[in-house]
Write a protein that holds these residues in place. Structure first.
Motif, PDB file in Angstrom:
ATOM      1  N   LEU A  23     -21.739 -34.734 -46.369  1.00  7.59           N
ATOM      2  CA  LEU A  23     -20.729 -33.993 -45.626  1.00  7.59           C
ATOM      3  C   LEU A  23     -20.858 -34.273 -44.136  1.00  7.59           C
ATOM      4  O   LEU A  23     -21.932 -34.094 -43.546  1.00  7.59           O
ATOM      5  N   TYR A  24     -19.769 -34.711 -43.540  1.00  8.42           N
ATOM      6  CA  TYR A  24     -19.691 -34.937 -42.096  1.00  8.42           C
ATOM      7  C   TYR A  24     -18.710 -33.930 -41.522  1.00  8.42           C
ATOM      8  O   TYR A  24     -17.572 -33.832 -41.987  1.00  8.42           O
ATOM      9  N   ASN A  25     -19.151 -33.170 -40.536  1.00  6.48           N
ATOM     10  CA  ASN A  25     -18.286 -32.241 -39.811  1.00  6.48           C
ATOM     11  C   ASN A  25     -18.250 -32.683 -38.362  1.00  6.48           C
ATOM     12  O   ASN A  25     -19.283 -32.712 -37.685  1.00  6.48           O
ATOM     13  N   ILE A  26     -17.061 -33.018 -37.903  1.00  8.72           N
ATOM     14  CA  ILE A  26     -16.864 -33.566 -36.564  1.00  8.72           C
ATOM     15  C   ILE A  26     -16.089 -32.553 -35.743  1.00  8.72           C
ATOM     16  O   ILE A  26     -15.100 -31.980 -36.218  1.00  8.72           O
ATOM     17  N   THR A  27     -16.529 -32.342 -34.507  1.00  8.53           N
ATOM     18  CA  THR A  27     -15.812 -31.475 -33.576  1.00  8.53           C
ATOM     19  C   THR A  27     -15.694 -32.186 -32.238  1.00  8.53           C
ATOM     20  O   THR A  27     -16.688 -32.647 -31.690  1.00  8.53           O
ATOM     21  N   HIS A  28     -14.466 -32.272 -31.757  1.00 14.73           N
ATOM     22  CA  HIS A  28     -14.212 -32.771 -30.403  1.00 14.73           C
ATOM     23  C   HIS A  28     -13.708 -31.578 -29.600  1.00 14.73           C
ATOM     24  O   HIS A  28     -12.769 -30.895 -30.012  1.00 14.73           O
TER      25      HIS A  28
END
Length: 182
Positions: free
Chosen positions: A86-91
């Motif tokens: 699982l990859y969770n990306i936040t910009h």
């Protein structure tokens, strides 16, 4: 798995809201169709469905920060399940006096891979973890907008090609195209 967008100009204009979340995790199909009437946000969504902070031909995220509502903090969250990882990306696009600055986070099964928040480091991590080259992806996103390539200088085109293909073949392609044209 999902995408969340907060304070994006295109979302506000097309969907008349500051915040949207789309869930894809329960869809068990190889192709997802996004449809709706004109001006409802399909293109906005399609252009943001990628792990990077921004996609533009120059490669400089600072040139693309007009996509966030002025004076507001923009947030783009996107989740991927890649073979059970699982990859969770936040910009996070924080307002500055004249534009926004960007901080990028990527969690891999809950562990932060980019503690500095730097965009260039983030882009390298995405290429290593997901095998996606940002510059190649620019051609996919902007493929129908060939005028972008046409308005670039020779140096900008050369740099874009070099970064996308990871090899310097621009001069050969340019020479062949020029010879064919002549």
């Amino acid at each position: 798995l999902y995408i969340e967008l907060e304070n994006f100009i295109g979302v506000k204009a097309a969907m008349k809201t500051d915040y949207v979340r789309f869930e894809f995790g329960d869809i068990n199909k190889p192709i997802i169709q996004i449809y709706g009437p004109n001006h409802c946000g399909k293109t906005v969504l399609a252009h943001l469905l990628h792990p990077f902070a921004t996609i533009n031909f120059t490669g400089d995220e600072r040139n693309d920060l007009s996509l966030i509502i002025s004076g507001k903090t923009g947030i783009k969250k996107i989740g991927y399940d890649v073979n059970g990882i699982l990859y969770n990306i936040t910009h996070t696009y924080s307002p500055t006096r004249s534009s926004h600055s960007i901080s990028s986070s990527i969690l891999k099964n809950g562990e932060e891979l980019n503690p500095s928040g730097g965009v260039n480091t983030f882009n390298t991590i995405i290429q290593h973890e997901l095998g996606i080259n940002k510059y190649t992806f620019q051609f996919i996103i902007n493929g129908t907008q060939l005028t972008n390539m046409g308005t670039m200088t020779d140096t900008q085109r050369k740099n874009a090609m070099y970064k996308a293909m990871s090899i310097d073949i621009y001069n050969s392609i340019h020479k062949m195209a020029t010879d064919d044209y002549l």
